[in-house]
Design a protein around this motif. Structure first.
Motif: not given
Length: 402
Positions: A228-232, A304-309, A325-332
């Motif tokens: 679920v997300g933007r196709l970008s 969710c390869l790249m995600g925020g909300y 394993d990018l940005e903040w993903h390890h926090e969740i």
């Protein structure tokens, strides 16, 4: 909460864009449970100027480009940018005075941030800037729209970003790792106040898998992997194709549901056809928020390869997550606890992780429960709102100055 505080918030967006993305409800959350009695959302640049009421506490003010034709006149684009900056800033100053604003917030450290800085300097109203992305990373992933440029130059945009952040009393990254980005981009370490994303958990805690599938017309007997997300490009949407091929090689009775739209939608659809994967992909386009919650609940695994909300919502729906394993993903996402973190671009490892989860239902369900517990603890709307209120109160009371 009874408050007379008022906020002016400046965004680089239009009402129609925000509506299409299904994020208008995020705007109404900016009053922080009544801490602000009214929020004025200034959207720029818009096709035309107009004002509308989202509800009794939220006003949208779309601002069109001033003398917009100048942007298309050779040699006059610099003048057009300067005139529009002055026009936008004057509008924000007048609005802040008339509304009796207590604070001004920019959603970016670029033109909107410069506008907030200038308006604050003229009015004496404190301002802050929120950081929502690692813009350098976004630019590397997509040089053509992934991050702001200034006069066609990312280098110029970085100079503007540094100028703004170095003069901002409160810089609000939405994630811990973005605090480092903000400091490296000019913000003072003492200005950093991390404001984690919060969501209304209720839609993701209600309902269960089978009933959600029934409501959506999805088969009960298939193993569903959901995106679920933007196709970008920034969301690595094209990586779903080789991942699906790898998963299909070792699994039967699978389905990939894809909810969302975006600039790579046609390329993604064409790639599905070229690889003969039409039988295991179902695309649903943009969906309203209540349906998004059902799609998340209906799946067995969230990709969710790249995600925020998206990352928070996936966890709230109690689904194991496969993520880069990018940005903040390890926090969740913690390996073998709430999901699997994968090296960026390693589609084989991503597919193997999905297969492991598909073949161990009990383990997958436990990981989903772990993920839900984690985000309830850190990302409920109530808890994150309390954090923001504390920092806004500091800003307004004068407790934070550079």
């Amino acid at each position: 909460m009874n408050s007379n505080y008022k906020l002016v918030c400046i965004y680089p967006a239009t009402y129609d864009e925000l509506k299409q993305k299904g994020v208008l409800h995020l705007m109404t959350e900016k009053d922080e449970n009544g801490f602000f009695s009214h929020v004025y959302h200034v959207l720029y640049p818009a096709p035309a100027s107009r004002t509308m009421e989202l509800n009794s506490n939220h006003t949208i003010i779309e601002t069109g480009r001033y003398l917009g034709f100048l942007f298309n006149v050779p040699g006059l684009s610099y003048l057009a940018v300067l005139l529009n900056f002055v026009f936008l800033t004057a509008k924000v100053i007048l609005l802040a005075y008339r509304a009796g604003a207590s604070a001004i917030r920019s959603q970016t450290p670029y033109i909107e941030g410069l506008c907030a800085l200038a308006a604050s300097w003229v009015t004496g109203i404190p301002f802050c800037v929120s950081i929502h992305s690692d813009y350098d990373k976004c630019y590397l992933l997509n040089p053509h729209g992934g991050a702001p440029v200034f006069f066609g130059s990312r280098k110029s945009a970085k100079a503007l970003e540094r100028f703004v952040l170095s003069r901002t009393p409160v810089v609000m990254p939405i994630r811990e790792h973005l605090a480092k980005y903000a400091v490296s981009s000019g913000a003072s370490p003492s200005s950093i106040r991390v404001i984690p994303h919060g969501i209304d958990m209720a839609p993701f805690l209600e309902g269960e898998r089978n009933s959600a599938r029934k409501d959506l017309g999805l088969p009960q007997d298939l193993k569903i992997i959901s995106f679920v997300g933007r196709l970008s490009r920034e969301n690595f949407i094209l990586d779903l194709i080789p991942i699906a091929e790898e998963v299909l090689a070792g699994n039967k009775d699978i389905l990939f549901t894809v909810v969302g739209s975006g600039p790579l939608e046609k390329e993604f659809i064409d790639s599905i056809a070229v690889h003969g994967l039409g039988g295991i992909f179902k695309l649903y386009g943009f969906q309203p928020r209540e349906k998004v919650a059902k799609f998340r609940i209906s799946c067995d695994i969230s990709l969710c390869l790249m995600g925020g909300y998206s990352l928070i919502e996936s966890a709230a729906a109690a689904k194991p997550i496969v993520s880069y394993d990018l940005e903040w993903h390890h926090e969740i996402v913690e390996n073998d606890l709430t999901g699997f973190l994968i090296k960026q671009g390693d589609v084989k490892q991503a597919a193997d992780s999905i297969t492991r989860l598909l073949q161990n239902k009990n383990k997958a369900e436990q990981m989903g429960r772990n993920a839900r517990a984690k985000v309830i603890e850190k990302h409920s709307l109530e808890k994150t709102s309390q954090i923001k209120i504390k920092y806004y109160d500091e800003l307004i009371s004068g407790g934070t100055r550079l």
